[in-house]
Design a protein around this motif. Structure first.
Motif, PDB file in Angstrom:
ATOM      1  N   LEU A   1      -1.696  14.538  -5.498  1.00 61.95           N
ATOM      2  CA  LEU A   1      -0.709  14.801  -4.446  1.00 61.95           C
ATOM      3  C   LEU A   1      -1.343  14.662  -3.063  1.00 61.95           C
ATOM      4  N   ALA A   2      -2.498  15.289  -2.861  1.00 61.62           N
ATOM      5  CA  ALA A   2      -3.184  15.171  -1.575  1.00 61.62           C
ATOM      6  C   ALA A   2      -3.545  13.725  -1.292  1.00 61.62           C
ATOM      7  N   SER A   3      -3.919  12.992  -2.329  1.00 57.54           N
ATOM      8  CA  SER A   3      -4.251  11.581  -2.173  1.00 57.54           C
ATOM      9  C   SER A   3      -3.042  10.791  -1.668  1.00 57.54           C
ATOM     10  N   GLY A   4      -1.892  11.018  -2.278  1.00 53.66           N
ATOM     11  CA  GLY A   4      -0.692  10.314  -1.845  1.00 53.66           C
ATOM     12  C   GLY A   4      -0.293  10.656  -0.427  1.00 53.66           C
TER      13      GLY A   4
ATOM     14  N   THR B   1       0.839  -1.205   0.000  1.00 46.48           N
ATOM     15  CA  THR B   1       0.000   0.000   0.000  1.00 46.48           C
ATOM     16  C   THR B   1       0.871   1.251   0.000  1.00 46.48           C
ATOM     17  N   ASP B   2       1.904   1.219   0.815  1.00 41.53           N
ATOM     18  CA  ASP B   2       2.791   2.375   0.933  1.00 41.53           C
ATOM     19  C   ASP B   2       3.498   2.664  -0.380  1.00 41.53           C
ATOM     20  N   ILE B   3       3.865   1.621  -1.101  1.00 36.99           N
ATOM     21  CA  ILE B   3       4.534   1.811  -2.387  1.00 36.99           C
ATOM     22  C   ILE B   3       3.650   2.613  -3.339  1.00 36.99           C
ATOM     23  N   ALA B   4       2.372   2.202  -3.431  1.00 37.01           N
ATOM     24  CA  ALA B   4       1.452   2.890  -4.337  1.00 37.01           C
ATOM     25  C   ALA B   4       1.269   4.347  -3.941  1.00 37.01           C
ATOM     26  N   GLU B   5       1.173   4.594  -2.650  1.00 31.83           N
ATOM     27  CA  GLU B   5       0.847   5.940  -2.193  1.00 31.83           C
ATOM     28  C   GLU B   5       2.038   6.890  -2.313  1.00 31.83           C
ATOM     29  N   VAL B   6       3.224   6.408  -1.991  1.00 37.62           N
ATOM     30  CA  VAL B   6       4.419   7.244  -2.126  1.00 37.62           C
ATOM     31  C   VAL B   6       4.692   7.537  -3.597  1.00 37.62           C
ATOM     32  N   ILE B   7       4.535   6.517  -4.440  1.00 34.03           N
ATOM     33  CA  ILE B   7       4.748   6.726  -5.869  1.00 34.03           C
ATOM     34  C   ILE B   7       3.724   7.710  -6.432  1.00 34.03           C
ATOM     35  N   GLY B   8       2.476   7.597  -5.995  1.00 33.97           N
ATOM     36  CA  GLY B   8       1.451   8.540  -6.439  1.00 33.97           C
ATOM     37  C   GLY B   8       1.805   9.970  -6.073  1.00 33.97           C
ATOM     38  N   GLY B   9       2.282  10.192  -4.856  1.00 32.83           N
ATOM     39  CA  GLY B   9       2.694  11.531  -4.445  1.00 32.83           C
ATOM     40  C   GLY B   9       3.882  12.024  -5.243  1.00 32.83           C
ATOM     41  N   ALA B  10       4.823  11.109  -5.525  1.00 35.78           N
ATOM     42  CA  ALA B  10       6.006  11.493  -6.305  1.00 35.78           C
ATOM     43  C   ALA B  10       5.626  11.887  -7.732  1.00 35.78           C
ATOM     44  N   VAL B  11       4.720  11.119  -8.343  1.00 33.85           N
ATOM     45  CA  VAL B  11       4.271  11.441  -9.698  1.00 33.85           C
ATOM     46  C   VAL B  11       3.584  12.798  -9.717  1.00 33.85           C
ATOM     47  N   ALA B  12       2.761  13.075  -8.697  1.00 30.10           N
ATOM     48  CA  ALA B  12       2.056  14.361  -8.632  1.00 30.10           C
ATOM     49  C   ALA B  12       3.044  15.520  -8.535  1.00 30.10           C
ATOM     50  N   LEU B  13       4.085  15.391  -7.715  1.00 26.73           N
ATOM     51  CA  LEU B  13       5.085  16.452  -7.592  1.00 26.73           C
ATOM     52  C   LEU B  13       5.856  16.643  -8.900  1.00 26.73           C
ATOM     53  N   TRP B  14       6.077  15.550  -9.616  1.00 28.74           N
ATOM     54  CA  TRP B  14       6.743  15.663 -10.917  1.00 28.74           C
ATOM     55  C   TRP B  14       5.843  16.387 -11.921  1.00 28.74           C
TER      56      TRP B  14
END
Length: 429
Positions: free
Chosen positions: A313-316, A107-120
């Motif tokens: 980003l908020a989701s992540g 779960t953490d992998i998906a959420e951290v990656i989602g936040g990283a993609v949003a910042l990119w």
């Protein structure tokens, strides 16, 4: 008026609004980047075909989250704690912890990656640095929970939920869906194997094991003081009666809490699918978050695309904090070990950061994390339904036969669909 009467008047019937919150925090799991990817892909590939899947998944999520909250309120223990006490064999307890821990890390992998993609997408931040920033913010949110209490943590997460809701629903008003298409999408049907795979993926991303573990713990932490205060100053003859009345009122408020949370989560997920169905259907490259962002920017303008990325980003940020909270509870409940929150957070960030550092495709990592999650669903659902139906565990608050039957049907359906998802993914690989 006697002191006990004053206290009862003040605390036994707390305002419903004050009791809302735990379900809204646990409901963040239904708004994580995995959900975003699944629903965007469903709308872009199949239009309105799978609207019914989102609706059915949300109904099942309501029942499952309510049962989880009820277990925490009535027993004063989270699901991991309850199972940790009932699993006598230490090896069985450790094996159960290991699968639950792997689920939390996936779960953490998906959420951290989602936040990283949003910042990119928003600022051009390299994915690895974006993952580190997402992890750092999640640490700050967890420190709020540990130092300021459950209520402060809830306020912050609910604020992020508001940002998520606005970011993902704004585009529907700019590019509205076809009403006839939406109504037609409520008819259960599929169009080929790929649509079955995607439907299973939507449900797998909707019902997450860590949300079940977390909700029981959040309800325990929030409502244990309420129950203690409700029975304070009671004599032995009325102690059980007053506790029973207070518990019944808390469960009634919890049903409202879960309903509000699931309506928000269901609406947002539906809007994501409808946004893609109305504006991205047939557009190439929209099977990734980056592609969906580019297509929204080209089709609906930069404002819609930017708000979509802000919502991601908020989701992540919100979901990774709740996931880390669930992971800490899993370890404490099953192993009876408490690891410092900061140390645990840093350790669980390593897999996600390693994936980003190696240049692994972010969207593919999100999909694979959902596959790992599907392994953990039976281990959370089956014990939850079994425990909440047991009079020895919940007493007079145990499930009614109809509720237990509905829980069994939901469990069988979710386990079967996730098994199908695994089979299709492995077969296609």
């Amino acid at each position: 008026m006697p002191k006990s009467a004053t206290r009862e008047q003040r605390t036994s019937t707390p305002r419903v609004a004050w009791l809302l919150g735990p379900a809204l925090v646990a409901g963040v799991a239904y708004l994580d980047p995995g959900n975003v990817a699944s629903n965007m892909t469903a709308g872009a590939r199949y239009g309105y075909l799978l609207v019914w899947v989102v609706v059915v998944g949300n109904v099942m999520a309501w029942l499952i989250q309510y049962l989880s909250a009820k277990l925490g309120i009535v027993t004063g223990q989270s699901l991991p704690e309850t199972l940790g006490r009932r699993l006598r064999n230490p090896w069985a307890r450790r094996a159960y912890w290991l699968q639950a821990e792997l689920v939390a890390m996936a779960t953490d992998i998906a959420e951290v990656i989602g936040g990283a993609v949003a910042l990119w997408l928003l600022f051009g931040v390299p994915l690895l640095w974006g993952g580190m920033a997402t992890g750092a913010v999640s640490i700050a949110l967890l420190l709020i929970q540990s130092r300021r209490g459950a209520r402060s943590f809830e306020f912050v997460v609910i604020g992020l939920v508001a940002i998520i809701a606005f970011g993902f629903t704004y585009g529907v008003f700019i590019g509205p869906p076809d009403p006839a298409g939406v109504v037609g999408g409520l008819l259960p049907r599929f169009e080929g194997t790929d649509s079955v795979l995607l439907a299973a993926s939507i449900l797998g991303a909707t019902i997450m094991p860590h949300a079940i573990y977390a909700h029981s713990a959040l309800s325990r932490d929030r409502f244990a003081p309420v129950l203690l205060e409700a029975i304070d100053d009671a004599d032995a003859a009325t102690l059980e009666d007053r506790r029973g009345i207070a518990t019944t009122r808390l469960l009634r408020a919890t049903r409202w809490d879960v309903t509000i949370a699931m309506v928000i989560a269901g609406t947002v997920n539906l809007c994501i699918l409808l946004l893609a169905a109305a504006n991205l259907a047939g557009v190439p490259g929209t099977d990734s978050l980056e592609g969906a962002y580019a297509a929204l920017q080209a089709g609906l303008g930069p404002a819609v695309a930017t708000l979509f990325a802000v919502g991601l980003l908020a989701s992540g940020l919100a979901s990774t904090s709740v996931g880390a909270y669930a992971g800490a509870e899993i370890m404490h409940g099953l192993l009876r070990v408490r690891v410092p929150l900061l140390a645990r957070r840093l350790v669980t960030l390593i897999p996600a950061l390693a994936i980003l550092a190696l240049g692994f495709d972010p969207t593919l990592a999100l999909i694979l994390s959902q596959v790992v999650l599907s392994f953990g669903i039976p281990f959370a659902l089956v014990p939850l339904v079994r425990l909440t139906a047991d009079a020895g565990v919940l007493g007079s608050h145990r499930n009614r036969p109809l509720t237990t039957a509905a829980g069994i049907v939901a469990s069988v359906l979710l386990i079967a669909l996730n098994g199908l998802l695994l089979w299709l993914v492995l077969a296609s690989g």
